[in-house]
Design an enzyme around this catalytic site. Structure first.
Site, mmCIF file in Angstrom:
data_model
loop_
_atom_site.group_PDB
_atom_site.id
_atom_site.type_symbol
_atom_site.label_atom_id
_atom_site.label_comp_id
_atom_site.label_asym_id
_atom_site.label_seq_id
_atom_site.Cartn_x
_atom_site.Cartn_y
_atom_site.Cartn_z
ATOM 1 N N THR A 23 5.631 24.329 43.113
ATOM 2 C CA THR A 23 5.107 24.663 44.440
ATOM 3 C C THR A 23 3.712 25.266 44.308
ATOM 4 O O THR A 23 3.381 25.913 43.311
ATOM 5 C CB THR A 23 6.038 25.635 45.179
ATOM 6 O OG1 THR A 23 6.049 26.904 44.520
ATOM 7 C CG2 THR A 23 7.457 25.075 45.241
ATOM 8 N N THR A 48 -1.738 22.583 43.812
ATOM 9 C CA THR A 48 -2.959 21.796 43.979
ATOM 10 C C THR A 48 -4.136 22.391 43.215
ATOM 11 O O THR A 48 -5.155 21.718 43.050
ATOM 12 C CB THR A 48 -3.335 21.680 45.473
ATOM 13 O OG1 THR A 48 -3.520 22.991 46.012
ATOM 14 C CG2 THR A 48 -2.256 20.948 46.250
ATOM 15 N N GLY A 93 -5.442 26.021 40.411
ATOM 16 C CA GLY A 93 -5.121 27.251 39.700
ATOM 17 C C GLY A 93 -3.968 27.141 38.731
ATOM 18 O O GLY A 93 -3.803 26.139 38.024
ATOM 19 N N GLY A 108 -0.815 26.778 39.309
ATOM 20 C CA GLY A 108 0.111 25.706 39.645
ATOM 21 C C GLY A 108 -0.327 24.364 39.094
ATOM 22 O O GLY A 108 0.495 23.601 38.559
ATOM 23 N N TYR A 115 1.100 42.900 48.080
ATOM 24 C CA TYR A 115 1.287 41.815 47.112
ATOM 25 C C TYR A 115 2.234 42.253 46.003
ATOM 26 O O TYR A 115 3.183 41.539 45.660
ATOM 27 C CB TYR A 115 -0.068 41.421 46.521
ATOM 28 C CG TYR A 115 0.025 40.506 45.326
ATOM 29 C CD1 TYR A 115 0.312 39.153 45.477
ATOM 30 C CD2 TYR A 115 -0.181 41.003 44.032
ATOM 31 C CE1 TYR A 115 0.395 38.316 44.372
ATOM 32 C CE2 TYR A 115 -0.100 40.166 42.926
ATOM 33 C CZ TYR A 115 0.183 38.827 43.098
ATOM 34 O OH TYR A 115 0.270 37.996 42.003
#
Length: 264
Positions: free
Chosen positions: A13, A16, A18, A20, A154
């Protein structure tokens, strides 16, 4: 050690860019068929194009959908109804004084950073357990353990992910499915570059800004530098492999020694 994930399907997930994208690349290099996820078809198609250009022999599948919503998650599951490896990487972060984070922002962070991962785990874990093999991972953060004052909202969501991971590991006990979280340290991505610019002098050259950020804001790091996304991906690929069959319910650290503890 040669990791072979041929015949396995993985979903990463928020992949697109970085960390991931690096994870998607690493899993594909190991032979997995990798579903790339992002919020829009355009961003996903562009990412699949870049990944395919870099690895022309690999198989990538576009799986667009905003998994922070039920509708978006359903769209992803329609495209990829079954996976062997689920990497819950999607996450947002940003600096904000603690007393200025309102209820709406707290909810948004929990929706994206926690509930999206829970939602995808509910979708795919039953299939894994029925097949007696699977890997579920949550990309957490050193901020889960050392909550930063500049982004408490965060850090708290990443702390929650550690509990989510441990709980689902217990749910999968004895099934052949492993569930782990990966505690990533300060990592060099475009988003982190922007964040560094927010908290140090934006006029500094990047290498100097990075050193200043680590010295002032992340002095616990034993590396003294930002981690590269591929270094996080290496751990994820290992945990996705048969070699990690006895590692479950854990919080595995790729933090550059940032967390000053023998155990998380």
């Amino acid at each position: 050690m040669r990791i072979d994930l041929a015949g396995r399907t993985a979903l990463v997930t928020g992949s697109t860019q970085g960390i991931g994208a690096a994870i998607a690349t690493g899993l594909a290099r190991a032979g997995a068929r990798v579903a790339v996820n992002g919020r829009t078809p355009e961003s996903v198609d562009a990412a699949v194009g870049r990944l395919t250009a870099a690895l022309p022999d690999a198989e990538f599948l576009a799986a667009p959908g905003d998994i922070a919503t039920e509708e978006g998650a359903d769209r992803v599951v329609e495209v990829v109804p079954s996976v062997d490896v689920l990497v819950n990487n999607l996450g947002i972060f940003g600096a904000r004084p603690a007393l200025e984070v309102d209820d709406a922002e707290w909810r948004r962070y929990f929706e994206v950073n926690v509930l999206a991962a829970v939602r995808m785990t509910r979708a795919y874990l039953p299939g894994m357990t029925s097949r007696s093999w699977g890997r579920v991972q949550y990309i957490a953060s050193d901020s889960a353990v050392v909550v930063p004052t500049e982004m408490i909202h965060y850090g708290v969501t990443k702390t929650a992910l550690l509990g989510v991971s441990r709980g689902f590991a217990k749910e999968a006990a004895g099934t052949g499915v492993t569930v782990n979280s990966v505690i990533a340290g300060p990592t060099h991505t475009e988003g982190v570059e922007r964040f560094v610019r927010e908290v140090v002098d934006p006029e500094l050259p990047w290498e100097e800004a990075q050193r200043e950020f680590m010295r002032v804001h992340r002095p616990q790091s034993l590396l003294g530098r930002l981690i590269e996304p591929e270094e996080i991906a290496n751990m994820v690929v290992y945990l996705s492999s048969p070699f990690a069959s006895a590692t479950t319910g854990g919080a595995v650290r790729v933090d550059g020694g940032y967390v000053d503890s023998i155990l998380p």
